[in-house]
Design a protein around this motif. Structure first.
Motif, mmCIF file in Angstrom:
data_model
loop_
_atom_site.group_PDB
_atom_site.id
_atom_site.type_symbol
_atom_site.label_atom_id
_atom_site.label_comp_id
_atom_site.label_asym_id
_atom_site.label_seq_id
_atom_site.Cartn_x
_atom_site.Cartn_y
_atom_site.Cartn_z
ATOM 1 N N ASP A 1 -9.053 1.174 -6.126
ATOM 2 C CA ASP A 1 -8.638 1.199 -4.710
ATOM 3 C C ASP A 1 -8.612 2.640 -4.199
ATOM 4 O O ASP A 1 -7.580 3.284 -4.135
ATOM 5 C CB ASP A 1 -7.267 0.536 -4.547
ATOM 6 N N LYS A 2 -9.798 3.129 -3.802
ATOM 7 C CA LYS A 2 -9.896 4.508 -3.325
ATOM 8 C C LYS A 2 -9.585 4.595 -1.835
ATOM 9 O O LYS A 2 -9.774 3.635 -1.098
ATOM 10 C CB LYS A 2 -11.305 5.048 -3.608
ATOM 11 N N ALA A 3 -9.104 5.751 -1.404
ATOM 12 C CA ALA A 3 -8.720 5.918 -0.001
ATOM 13 C C ALA A 3 -8.835 7.386 0.379
ATOM 14 O O ALA A 3 -8.966 8.254 -0.487
ATOM 15 C CB ALA A 3 -7.277 5.438 0.196
ATOM 16 N N THR A 4 -8.787 7.667 1.667
ATOM 17 C CA THR A 4 -8.724 9.049 2.130
ATOM 18 C C THR A 4 -7.252 9.465 2.206
ATOM 19 O O THR A 4 -6.356 8.604 2.201
ATOM 20 C CB THR A 4 -9.400 9.197 3.502
ATOM 21 N N TYR A 5 -7.011 10.785 2.270
ATOM 22 C CA TYR A 5 -5.634 11.283 2.178
ATOM 23 C C TYR A 5 -5.356 12.405 3.162
ATOM 24 O O TYR A 5 -6.204 13.271 3.388
ATOM 25 C CB TYR A 5 -5.356 11.882 0.778
ATOM 26 N N HIS B 1 -19.029 8.067 -3.866
ATOM 27 C CA HIS B 1 -17.771 7.707 -3.212
ATOM 28 C C HIS B 1 -17.345 6.259 -3.456
ATOM 29 O O HIS B 1 -16.558 5.701 -2.692
ATOM 30 C CB HIS B 1 -17.818 7.995 -1.712
ATOM 31 N N GLN C 1 -6.729 2.077 2.859
ATOM 32 C CA GLN C 1 -7.757 2.898 3.480
ATOM 33 C C GLN C 1 -7.346 4.358 3.565
ATOM 34 O O GLN C 1 -8.147 5.254 3.374
ATOM 35 C CB GLN C 1 -8.092 2.346 4.867
ATOM 36 N N HIS C 2 -6.058 4.577 3.871
ATOM 37 C CA HIS C 2 -5.628 5.964 4.050
ATOM 38 C C HIS C 2 -4.165 6.135 3.653
ATOM 39 O O HIS C 2 -3.341 5.274 3.937
ATOM 40 C CB HIS C 2 -5.814 6.368 5.525
ATOM 41 N N SER D 1 -6.319 7.448 -6.691
ATOM 42 C CA SER D 1 -5.013 8.119 -6.629
ATOM 43 C C SER D 1 -4.716 8.959 -7.867
ATOM 44 O O SER D 1 -3.949 9.910 -7.797
ATOM 45 C CB SER D 1 -3.895 7.105 -6.373
ATOM 46 N N ASP E 1 -6.453 -3.654 0.451
ATOM 47 C CA ASP E 1 -7.160 -2.423 0.077
ATOM 48 C C ASP E 1 -6.582 -1.294 0.893
ATOM 49 O O ASP E 1 -6.530 -1.394 2.117
ATOM 50 C CB ASP E 1 -8.636 -2.537 0.482
ATOM 51 N N GLU F 1 -13.027 12.407 2.063
ATOM 52 C CA GLU F 1 -13.806 11.484 1.237
ATOM 53 C C GLU F 1 -12.838 10.659 0.387
ATOM 54 O O GLU F 1 -11.783 11.140 -0.012
ATOM 55 C CB GLU F 1 -14.765 12.241 0.314
ATOM 56 N N PRO F 2 -13.239 9.409 0.078
ATOM 57 C CA PRO F 2 -12.343 8.547 -0.695
ATOM 58 C C PRO F 2 -11.961 9.182 -2.029
ATOM 59 O O PRO F 2 -12.770 9.874 -2.648
ATOM 60 C CB PRO F 2 -13.168 7.284 -0.937
#
Ligand code: ARG
Ligand code: ZN
Length: 461
Positions: free
Chosen positions: A178-182, A424, A53-54, A222, A51, A218-219
């Motif tokens: 698969d969400k993540a922070t950026y 989120h 994360q960032h 992409s 997964d 916040e997540p």
């Protein structure tokens, strides 16, 4: 070959394989992660075994030549013992890959990049992979003929990615689950603007080149990442309640979009009154000339609009997506109606409030429109139908049927509660139907059978 000799070769090979496995790895012995997450429409999007994360993206772009040099630093958590893992990447050349600081093998087959670390990665552990890449990013043409990915313009580029174009400008796990922070930092010639999602995290000029840094805390899925490079007028303000607003407009679209851009804070507040607290730390919009892109897109915190589609209903549509689609994201692309139904229903509500068109009239018009009945919204027949009329118009009709069945109070409790419950995160159609029934205390199976899953138009609305 004589049978005994064959046996000897097999045994010898077995010994070699065993020796190979024990020599390189200390501790765990992993398996390669899957090349996709088996999305019903795009089986190879996303990747198995970890997964993200960032994402920390450092991009260097030359508008004159169209060349991009990128470094993607991806922090992830393994969800199995991994001997190798995949990333999705379209075009571009991979120059190097590392995992936790050590050089890793990188192999390319089509849009799949396989990274093989020196040491296997243990299930549950965090790892950091750094991919250096470069080249001339290209547009992606969807099966419905929409253009996404990297869209070059005379002074820069526009990068957008629903459903699969983000892999044209950075490697990643490009599936909404698969969400993540950026952190996205873009270096361009001084005087050229570069606007992305979230809040500005810095702007620094060194030797005639400026790095524009953006942070999304916040997540984010992409497909909602955006990058607008070029001749843009960027303004920063705040809504009455203090939310930072960043807008970017191409000078050719500036005059015609000024009034509506000025009203953006009111639109955000209107949405928040109906849907609950705004889910992100900033808001905004990007407006470009109409020939740049054929559709508006709800890119996170900063939706993008071609000038000829920058109007009140489209603005409210893309803002509603910030709650429905961006904060509560689809579990798979099959759940796309959960995005578009709410965004379309928001248009209907807005027209009732500001254009004296009752929601019932919008429902009636959608019911009469033959295009909305091509297939049930929960089951688009193929990837080129994900953004077809039934997903929007009939999706909104599903919500209106829920409203008719449970009454206004329960309906708006469901709408706000849904946004809060999965804030989120990700959710599926089954999650929604279960939630609506639980929250209203009503059996809504008839609504689902007829409006969400049924074939064809029911006799009476
Ligand atoms: N989600 C966008 C909207 O409803 C439309 C995306 C269109 N993309 C496509 N490949 N057709 O505003
Ligand atoms: Zn939409």
């Amino acid at each position: 070959m004589e049978p005994r000799a064959a046996v000897r070769i097999v045994v010898a090979l077995g010994v070699l394989v065993l020796a190979g496995c024990t020599a390189g790895s200390v501790g765990v012995r992993g398996e390669p992660g899957a090349a996709g997450v088996r999305d019903p429409y795009f089986p190879r999007l996303g990747n198995g075994g970890y997964d993200v994360q960032h994402y920390d993206l450092a991009l260097d772009y030359d508008p004159a030549t169209g060349r991009l040099d990128g470094t993607a630093e991806i922090t992830a958590r393994a969800t199995q013992d991994l001997s190798a893992f995949h990333l999705d990447l379209h075009g571009l050349t991979v120059e190097s890959a590392t995992v936790d600081g050590r050089r890793a093998a990188a192999n390319r087959a089509g849009d799949e990049l396989t990274v093989r670390p020196r040491q296997d990665i243990e299930d549950g552990s965090r790892f950091r992979t750094v991919i250096r890449y470069s080249g001339f990013p290209r547009p992606v043409t969807d099966s419905d003929d929409a253009h996404e990915g990297w869209l070059r313009s005379p002074s820069g580029a526009l990068a957008v990615g629903e459903p699969s174009g983000s892999m044209a400008w950075f490697p990643g796990s490009h599936h909404p689950s698969d969400k993540a922070t950026y952190d996205i930092a873009v270096t361009v010639p001084k005087g050229v603007q570069a606007v992305s999602n979230g809040e500005r995290a810095g702007e620094r000029t060194v030797g005639g080149r400026t790095t524009h840094s953006w942070h999304s805390a916040e997540p984010m899925a992409s497909y909602l990442a955006i990058l607008a490079v070029g001749d843009l007028r960027v303004t920063t303000s705040r809504t009455p309640s203090g939310l930072p607003v960043v807008t970017a407009v191409d000078p050719k679209a500036a005059k015609a979009s000024a009034d509506l851009l000025g009203e953006l804070p009111d639109y955000v507040d209107w949405c928040a009154r109906h849907f609950g607290p705004y889910p992100f730390a900033s808001a905004g919009a990007i407006v470009v000339p109409s020939e740049r892109i054929g559709y508006a897109l709800e890119t996170q915190t900063r939706p993008v609009f071609p000038l000829d589609q920058f109007d009140g209903t489209t603005l409210v549509h893309e803002l509603a997506h910030q709650w429905f689609g961006n904060s509560v994201s689809p579990e798979s692309w099959r759940d796309i109606w959960l995005n578009e139904s709410f965004a379309t229903y928001a248009e209907w509500m807005w027209r009732e409030d500001f254009e004296d068109v009752p929601v019932e009239d919008s429902f009636e018009a959608a019911y009469e429109d033959d295009e909305n009945w091509a297939f049930p919204p929960a089951e688009p027949p193929g990837p080129d139908d994900l953004f077809a009329s039934p997903v929007y118009g009939r999706g909104a009709m599903v919500l209106h049927q829920v409203r008719e069945a449970v009454g206004d109070d329960a309906f708006f409790r469901i709408v706000r509660g849904w946004a809060a419950e999965h804030r989120h995160g990700n959710a599926s159609t089954d999650d929604f139907t279960a939630y609506a029934e639980e929250r209203s205390g009503k059996d809504l199976s008839e609504v689902w059978d007829v409006w969400l899953y049924g074939d064809g138009r029911p006799e009476t609305p």
